[in-house]
Design a protein around this motif. Structure first.
Motif, PDB file in Angstrom:
ATOM      1  N   ARG A  37      -5.087  -3.086   9.113  1.00  0.00           N
ATOM      2  CA  ARG A  37      -5.767  -4.414   8.646  1.00  0.00           C
ATOM      3  C   ARG A  37      -6.811  -4.326   7.582  1.00  0.00           C
ATOM      4  O   ARG A  37      -7.140  -4.789   6.707  1.00  0.00           O
ATOM      5  CB  ARG A  37      -5.687  -5.402   9.560  1.00  0.00           C
ATOM      6  N   ALA A  38      -7.877  -3.440   8.257  1.00  0.00           N
ATOM      7  CA  ALA A  38      -9.151  -3.054   7.681  1.00  0.00           C
ATOM      8  C   ALA A  38      -8.873  -2.517   6.363  1.00  0.00           C
ATOM      9  O   ALA A  38      -9.498  -2.866   5.246  1.00  0.00           O
ATOM     10  CB  ALA A  38     -10.093  -2.264   8.641  1.00  0.00           C
ATOM     11  N   LEU A  39      -7.969  -1.502   6.239  1.00  0.00           N
ATOM     12  CA  LEU A  39      -7.963  -0.822   5.127  1.00  0.00           C
ATOM     13  C   LEU A  39      -6.895  -1.698   3.861  1.00  0.00           C
ATOM     14  O   LEU A  39      -7.241  -1.570   2.899  1.00  0.00           O
ATOM     15  CB  LEU A  39      -7.136   0.377   5.150  1.00  0.00           C
ATOM     16  N   ASP A  40      -6.300  -2.720   4.568  1.00  0.00           N
ATOM     17  CA  ASP A  40      -5.484  -3.420   3.655  1.00  0.00           C
ATOM     18  C   ASP A  40      -6.459  -4.322   2.836  1.00  0.00           C
ATOM     19  O   ASP A  40      -6.234  -4.578   1.698  1.00  0.00           O
ATOM     20  CB  ASP A  40      -4.691  -4.313   4.386  1.00  0.00           C
ATOM     21  N   THR A  43      -7.847  -2.442  -0.013  1.00  0.00           N
ATOM     22  CA  THR A  43      -7.098  -2.376  -1.235  1.00  0.00           C
ATOM     23  C   THR A  43      -6.587  -3.362  -1.704  1.00  0.00           C
ATOM     24  O   THR A  43      -5.390  -3.284  -2.426  1.00  0.00           O
ATOM     25  CB  THR A  43      -5.909  -1.336  -0.732  1.00  0.00           C
ATOM     26  N   ALA A  44      -7.141  -4.406  -1.495  1.00  0.00           N
ATOM     27  CA  ALA A  44      -6.857  -6.068  -1.960  1.00  0.00           C
ATOM     28  C   ALA A  44      -5.290  -6.151  -1.579  1.00  0.00           C
ATOM     29  O   ALA A  44      -4.643  -6.491  -2.264  1.00  0.00           O
ATOM     30  CB  ALA A  44      -7.086  -6.180  -3.317  1.00  0.00           C
ATOM     31  N   LYS A  45      -5.057  -6.025  -0.255  1.00  0.00           N
ATOM     32  CA  LYS A  45      -4.008  -6.493   0.280  1.00  0.00           C
ATOM     33  C   LYS A  45      -2.672  -5.532  -0.088  1.00  0.00           C
ATOM     34  O   LYS A  45      -1.421  -5.689  -0.034  1.00  0.00           O
ATOM     35  CB  LYS A  45      -3.240  -7.642   0.104  1.00  0.00           C
ATOM     36  N   ILE A  47      -1.516  -2.494   0.860  1.00  0.00           N
ATOM     37  CA  ILE A  47      -0.641  -2.108   1.797  1.00  0.00           C
ATOM     38  C   ILE A  47       0.307  -2.964   2.138  1.00  0.00           C
ATOM     39  O   ILE A  47       1.547  -2.768   2.119  1.00  0.00           O
ATOM     40  CB  ILE A  47      -1.308  -1.766   3.088  1.00  0.00           C
ATOM     41  N   GLN A  48      -0.043  -4.151   2.401  1.00  0.00           N
ATOM     42  CA  GLN A  48       0.916  -5.339   2.854  1.00  0.00           C
ATOM     43  C   GLN A  48       1.824  -5.725   1.582  1.00  0.00           C
ATOM     44  O   GLN A  48       3.216  -5.479   1.794  1.00  0.00           O
ATOM     45  CB  GLN A  48       0.192  -6.633   3.117  1.00  0.00           C
ATOM     46  N   ARG A  49       1.436  -5.345   0.050  1.00  0.00           N
ATOM     47  CA  ARG A  49       2.122  -5.754  -0.931  1.00  0.00           C
ATOM     48  C   ARG A  49       3.409  -4.462  -1.007  1.00  0.00           C
ATOM     49  O   ARG A  49       4.295  -4.726  -1.381  1.00  0.00           O
ATOM     50  CB  ARG A  49       1.289  -5.938  -2.067  1.00  0.00           C
ATOM     51  N   ALA A  50       2.538  -3.245  -0.725  1.00  0.00           N
ATOM     52  CA  ALA A  50       3.588  -2.078  -0.951  1.00  0.00           C
ATOM     53  C   ALA A  50       4.912  -2.458   0.131  1.00  0.00           C
ATOM     54  O   ALA A  50       5.947  -2.069  -0.228  1.00  0.00           O
ATOM     55  CB  ALA A  50       3.019  -0.757  -0.776  1.00  0.00           C
ATOM     56  N   LEU A  51       4.348  -2.821   1.219  1.00  0.00           N
ATOM     57  CA  LEU A  51       5.625  -3.004   2.126  1.00  0.00           C
ATOM     58  C   LEU A  51       6.584  -4.223   1.624  1.00  0.00           C
ATOM     59  O   LEU A  51       7.843  -3.995   1.765  1.00  0.00           O
ATOM     60  CB  LEU A  51       4.967  -3.158   3.750  1.00  0.00           C
ATOM     61  N   ASP A  52       5.894  -5.058   1.353  1.00  0.00           N
ATOM     62  CA  ASP A  52       6.766  -6.417   0.729  1.00  0.00           C
ATOM     63  C   ASP A  52       7.716  -5.912  -0.346  1.00  0.00           C
ATOM     64  O   ASP A  52       8.659  -6.425  -0.397  1.00  0.00           O
ATOM     65  CB  ASP A  52       5.847  -7.644   0.464  1.00  0.00           C
ATOM     66  N   LEU A  53       7.162  -5.232  -1.311  1.00  0.00           N
ATOM     67  CA  LEU A  53       7.915  -4.796  -2.370  1.00  0.00           C
ATOM     68  C   LEU A  53       9.003  -3.793  -2.020  1.00  0.00           C
ATOM     69  O   LEU A  53       9.887  -3.432  -2.906  1.00  0.00           O
ATOM     70  CB  LEU A  53       6.989  -4.165  -3.467  1.00  0.00           C
ATOM     71  N   ILE A  72     -14.759   3.560   0.509  1.00  0.00           N
ATOM     72  CA  ILE A  72     -13.471   4.200   0.407  1.00  0.00           C
ATOM     73  C   ILE A  72     -12.892   4.163  -0.904  1.00  0.00           C
ATOM     74  O   ILE A  72     -12.462   3.078  -1.401  1.00  0.00           O
ATOM     75  CB  ILE A  72     -12.484   3.396   1.607  1.00  0.00           C
ATOM     76  N   LYS A  73     -12.639   5.508  -1.456  1.00  0.00           N
ATOM     77  CA  LYS A  73     -12.343   5.621  -2.684  1.00  0.00           C
ATOM     78  C   LYS A  73     -10.849   5.561  -2.747  1.00  0.00           C
ATOM     79  O   LYS A  73     -10.195   5.097  -3.735  1.00  0.00           O
ATOM     80  CB  LYS A  73     -12.684   6.875  -3.298  1.00  0.00           C
ATOM     81  N   ARG A  74     -10.185   5.952  -2.073  1.00  0.00           N
ATOM     82  CA  ARG A  74      -8.697   6.041  -1.911  1.00  0.00           C
ATOM     83  C   ARG A  74      -8.064   5.668  -0.502  1.00  0.00           C
ATOM     84  O   ARG A  74      -8.675   6.020   0.587  1.00  0.00           O
ATOM     85  CB  ARG A  74      -8.029   7.334  -2.232  1.00  0.00           C
ATOM     86  N   VAL A  75      -6.833   5.072  -0.486  1.00  0.00           N
ATOM     87  CA  VAL A  75      -6.260   5.044   0.832  1.00  0.00           C
ATOM     88  C   VAL A  75      -4.830   5.892   0.570  1.00  0.00           C
ATOM     89  O   VAL A  75      -3.949   5.257  -0.523  1.00  0.00           O
ATOM     90  CB  VAL A  75      -6.051   3.666   1.101  1.00  0.00           C
ATOM     91  N   LEU A  76      -4.441   6.791   1.376  1.00  0.00           N
ATOM     92  CA  LEU A  76      -3.286   7.452   1.365  1.00  0.00           C
ATOM     93  C   LEU A  76      -2.170   6.935   2.629  1.00  0.00           C
ATOM     94  O   LEU A  76      -2.795   7.196   3.804  1.00  0.00           O
ATOM     95  CB  LEU A  76      -3.455   8.768   1.429  1.00  0.00           C
ATOM     96  N   LEU A  77      -1.326   6.189   2.302  1.00  0.00           N
ATOM     97  CA  LEU A  77      -0.379   5.959   3.323  1.00  0.00           C
ATOM     98  C   LEU A  77       0.535   7.010   3.789  1.00  0.00           C
ATOM     99  O   LEU A  77       1.102   7.624   2.635  1.00  0.00           O
ATOM    100  CB  LEU A  77       0.451   4.667   2.899  1.00  0.00           C
ATOM    101  N   LEU A  78       0.796   7.369   4.946  1.00  0.00           N
ATOM    102  CA  LEU A  78       1.578   8.246   5.201  1.00  0.00           C
ATOM    103  C   LEU A  78       2.910   8.000   6.424  1.00  0.00           C
ATOM    104  O   LEU A  78       2.426   7.419   7.351  1.00  0.00           O
ATOM    105  CB  LEU A  78       0.815   9.486   5.711  1.00  0.00           C
ATOM    106  N   GLY A  79       4.077   8.086   5.905  1.00  0.00           N
ATOM    107  CA  GLY A  79       5.196   7.671   6.701  1.00  0.00           C
ATOM    108  C   GLY A  79       5.374   8.519   7.962  1.00  0.00           C
ATOM    109  O   GLY A  79       5.301   9.654   7.750  1.00  0.00           O
ATOM    110  N   CYS A  80       5.726   7.649   8.944  1.00  0.00           N
ATOM    111  CA  CYS A  80       5.890   8.749  10.303  1.00  0.00           C
ATOM    112  C   CYS A  80       7.078   8.322  10.923  1.00  0.00           C
ATOM    113  O   CYS A  80       7.563   8.732  12.247  1.00  0.00           O
ATOM    114  CB  CYS A  80       4.927   8.341  11.336  1.00  0.00           C
ATOM    115  N   GLY A  81       7.909   7.672  10.403  1.00  0.00           N
ATOM    116  CA  GLY A  81       9.254   7.271  10.884  1.00  0.00           C
ATOM    117  C   GLY A  81       9.461   6.306  12.096  1.00  0.00           C
ATOM    118  O   GLY A  81       8.412   5.599  12.113  1.00  0.00           O
ATOM    119  N   ASP A  82      10.310   6.347  12.742  1.00  0.00           N
ATOM    120  CA  ASP A  82      10.536   5.555  13.911  1.00  0.00           C
ATOM    121  C   ASP A  82       9.431   5.842  15.008  1.00  0.00           C
ATOM    122  O   ASP A  82       9.456   7.122  15.501  1.00  0.00           O
ATOM    123  CB  ASP A  82      11.777   5.829  14.758  1.00  0.00           C
ATOM    124  N   PRO A  83       8.770   4.827  15.511  1.00  0.00           N
ATOM    125  CA  PRO A  83       7.668   4.882  16.176  1.00  0.00           C
ATOM    126  C   PRO A  83       8.089   5.521  17.699  1.00  0.00           C
ATOM    127  O   PRO A  83       7.270   6.110  18.321  1.00  0.00           O
ATOM    128  CB  PRO A  83       6.866   3.619  16.573  1.00  0.00           C
TER     129      PRO A  83
END
Ligand code: BES
Ligand code: MN
Ligand code: ZN
Length: 497
Positions: A37-40, A43-45, A47-53, A72-83
Motif C-alpha cells: 500500500r505504501a508503494l501504491d 506509484t499514484a495507485k 499497483i492497484q490500477r494494474a491489478l484492476d486492469l 523511489i525511482k521504480r517499482v518492480l512487481l514480481l508475481g509469486c503465484g498461489d500464496p
C-alpha cells in the motif's frame, strides 16, 4: 566480473528510504500488504490500477515495472503465484525472474521487500541464501577468450528489507553464505569453461598455488611426474604418457580447526582434455571433453568458498591432473600397469582413464586419515544414460556418508541419486592378465567404474560422485558449477555438527 553486494536491512517506513528500484513480491490473491500500500501511493495507485486492469495478476514469473516518485525511482512487481503453494520451487522461480527483470533495467541498486512473502522460519534463510547464490551465478559471464563478452546485469547492490521477519544478522549471514556458494560455483565454471590449450595440468597447479598465496590457512603442494614415479603412481602416469603436457598431483590443505581433527578429503578428476587416447573418441562433441576436469574444478570452487566461509574444519583438496592423448608413447589397450597400491591393472580401453588417475590419488590420500573422502568425477557416459543431467550419480561404501551427501544435495538443490555398489558387480572387472581390468564387461558402466575405485578405498569412509551429466550443459555450452553447492552444504553441515 561484476560482483553483486548484498545486505539485509529493517526498513519500516518504505517511502522514506531511497532506492533505484523497489521490488515488491505479489501473490495471485492480489492482496496488498502494508508495504504494497505504501508503494501504491508512490506509484499514484499504479499497483492497484494494474491489478484492476488485469495487467498484473501475481502469477508466478510475471513482472511489471512501474515508475516511482520521490525517493523511489521504480517499482518492480514480481508475481509469486498461489500464496499457499509458495515453496522452494516457487522461491527458485522468484530468484530467476528477479534476475531476468533486473537485467533489463539500468538500475545498479534495488531493494527487495520480502515481508509479504510470509515464509516459514526454515525457509527464511534458505530463501536468502538461494537468492544470493542464484544472482551471483546468473551474473557470471565467460570472458577470457572473447573479444566482445555478453553484457551482465548492471545490478551491483541488492538490499533486502527483511522487516520483522528475521534478525538482520541472520539474514546477512544467509546472504553471505549464498553469495560465497555462488562465487565458488563460478570459480568452478570458469576453470571448466577454459579451453584445453589454456587449462592444462600445469595451469591448474598454478591456480592452486595462487589460491595458496591468497589464504594463510591454505597450503598447497604439487607433485611432478618424477615425484609421482617415485611414489609408484604408474596408473596416473599411464594416462599422461601420450601427452606433451606433464601430469600433476595437486594437494591443497586447508586448516580451519585443530590439527588433530581428521580432514574431509575431496578428490577431483582433472583430465584437462580427454581424447580417449589410443581408444580414440568419435569426433562429434569431442570439444566437450575439455570439461573432463569438472570434478577438479568443483574441488577448487568448493575449497576456496569453504576457506572464505572460514569453516571450522580441516579440508584437503586433491586434484589428479593429466591430459589423455594418443601418440607413439601413449598407453595401449592390453598394457598392464601397476598402481601405487601395488595392484595391477589391465588397460582394456584407454578411454576409461578417469579411474586410472583417481585410483592413485585415492591411494595417496590414505595418509591423511580422512574423516570422509569424496571423489568427484565426470567418469562415465553411462551415468548420463541412467540419470540425465538433473542428478549426479552417487555411490558409497558407507550408508551414513551416502545419506549425508544425498541430504546436502536435496537441501542445496544440487541433487544426487544413489546407485548400488554391490559386490555382485565386482566380477565384471575380472582380468586374465592383471588384478583387474579398467573397464567392466557389459552393463552398469557407472557402477563398475565405482567398483573399480572401491578397490582403492577399502578402509576409508568413501563416496563417489559421477558428474558426467551434471557438470556442464551442451546447449548452450557451458559448465554448471555442480556439485559445488552440494559439497559446500555437506561441509557446512559437518561444521555445524
Ligand atoms: N570422460 C569420459 C566420460 C564422459 C563421457 C563424460 C561423455 C561426459 C560425457 C570418460 O573418461 C570416458 O570416456 N568413459 C568411458 C568409459 C568406457 C570406456 C568404459 C565412457 O563412458 O564411454
Ligand atoms: Mn575417457
Ligand atoms: Zn574422461
Amino acid at each position: 566480473m561484476a560482483a553483486i553486494k548484498f545486505s539485509a536491512k529493517q526498513i519500516s517506513e518504505i517511502d522514506k528510504s531511497s532506492t533505484q528500484c523497489a521490488v515488491l513480491p505479489l501473490f495471485s490473491d492480489r492482496k496488498l500488504s502494508k508495504q504494497a500500500r505504501a508503494l501504491d501511493k508512490i506509484t499514484a495507485k499504479g499497483i492497484q490500477r494494474a491489478l484492476d486492469l488485469g495487467d498484473f495478476s501475481g502469477k508466478s514469473g510475471q513482472t511489471l515495472l512501474l515508475t516511482g516518485s520521490g525517493k523511489i525511482k521504480r517499482v518492480l512487481l514480481l508475481g509469486c503465484g498461489d500464496p499457499d503453494k509458495f515453496e522452494r520451487k516457487g522461491m527458485r522461480a522468484f530468484a530467476s525472474t528477479l534476475y531476468e527483470a533486473c537485467k533489463k533495467l539500468s538500475a545498479t541498486e534495488a531493494t527487495l521487500h520480502m515481508q509479504g512473502l510470509k515464509l516459514k522460519a526454515a525457509d527464511q534463510t534458505w530463501f536468502l541464501s538461494y537468492l544470493a547464490r542464484h544472482l551471483v551465478c546468473a551474473n557470471y559471464r565467460y570472458t577470457e577468450t572473447l573479444s566482445k563478452p555478453r553484457p551482465a546485469s548492471k545490478l551491483a547492490r541488492l538490499v533486502v528489507n527483511v522487516g520483522d521477519t528475521q534478525p538482520v544478522a541472520a539474514a546477512n549471514r544467509a546472504l553471505k553464505e549464498g553469495s560465497l556458494t555462488g562465487q565458488g560455483m563460478n570459480e568452478a565454471r570458469e576453470l571448466a569453461n577454459l579451453p584445453g590449450n589454456i587449462c592444462t595440468p600445469t595451469y591448474l597447479a598454478s591456480q592452486a598455488r595462487s589460491l595458496g598465496r591468497k589464504h594463510k590457512k591454505l597450503s598447497v603442494s604439487v607433485l611432478d611426474e618424477k615425484k609421482m614415479s617415485e611414489l609408484g603412481m604408474h596408473s596416473l602416469l599411464s594416462v599422461a604418457a601420450g601427452s606433451k603436457q606433464p601430469a600433476r598431483l595437486i594437494i591443497m590443505n586447508y586448516r580451519g580447526t585443530k590439527a588433530s581433527a581428521r580432514p574431509y578429503v575431496l578428490v577431483g578428476k582433472g583430465i584437462t582434455f580427454d581424447s580417449g587416447g589410443i581408444s580414440l573418441k568419435p569426433g562429434a562433441k569431442m570439444d566437450e571433453m575439455k570439461f573432463d576436469m569438472g570434478g577438479a574444478a568443483s574441488v577448487f570452487g568448493a575449497l576456496s568458498a569453504a576457506v572464505e566461509m572460514n569453516l571450522p574444519l580441516n579440508i584437503i583438496g586433491v586434484v589428479a591432473a593429466a591430459e589423455n592423448m594418443p601418440s607413439g608413447t601413449a598407453t595401449k589397450p592390453g598394457d598392464v600397469i601397476q598402481s601405487m597400491s601395488g595392484k595391477t591393472i589391465e588397460v582394456l580401453n584407454t578411454d576409461a582413464e578417469g579411474r586410472l588417475v583417481l585410483c592413485d590419488a585415492l591411494t595417496y590420500s590414505r595418509r591423511f586419515k580422512p574423516a570422509a573422502i569424496i571423489d568427484i568425477a565426470t567418469l562415465t557416459g553411462a551415468c548420463i544414460v541412467a540419470l540425465g543431467s538433473h542428478a549426479s550419480g552417487l555411490l558409497a561404501n558407507d550408508d551414513d556418508l551416502a545419506r549425508e551427501l544425498l541430504d546436502a544435495g536435496q537441501e542445496s538443490h544440487d541433487r544426487a541419486w544413489q546407485l548400488p555398489l554391490w559386490d555382485d558387480y565386482q566380477k565384471q572387472l575380472n582380468s586374465n592378465f592383471a588384478d583387474m581390468a579398467n573397464i567392466g564387461s557389459a552393463g552398469a558402466g557407472t557402477i563398475t567404474a565405482a567398483c573399480f575405485l572401491a578397490r582403492f578405498t577399502e578402509d576409508m569412509r568413501w563416496a563417489h560422485l559421477d558428474i558426467a551429466g551434471s557438470a556442464w550443459n551442451s546447449a548452450p555450452k557451458g559448465a554448471t558449477g555442480r556439485p559445488v553447492a552440494l559439497l559446500l552444504r555437506y561441509l557446512q553441515d559437518r561444521a555445524e555438527g
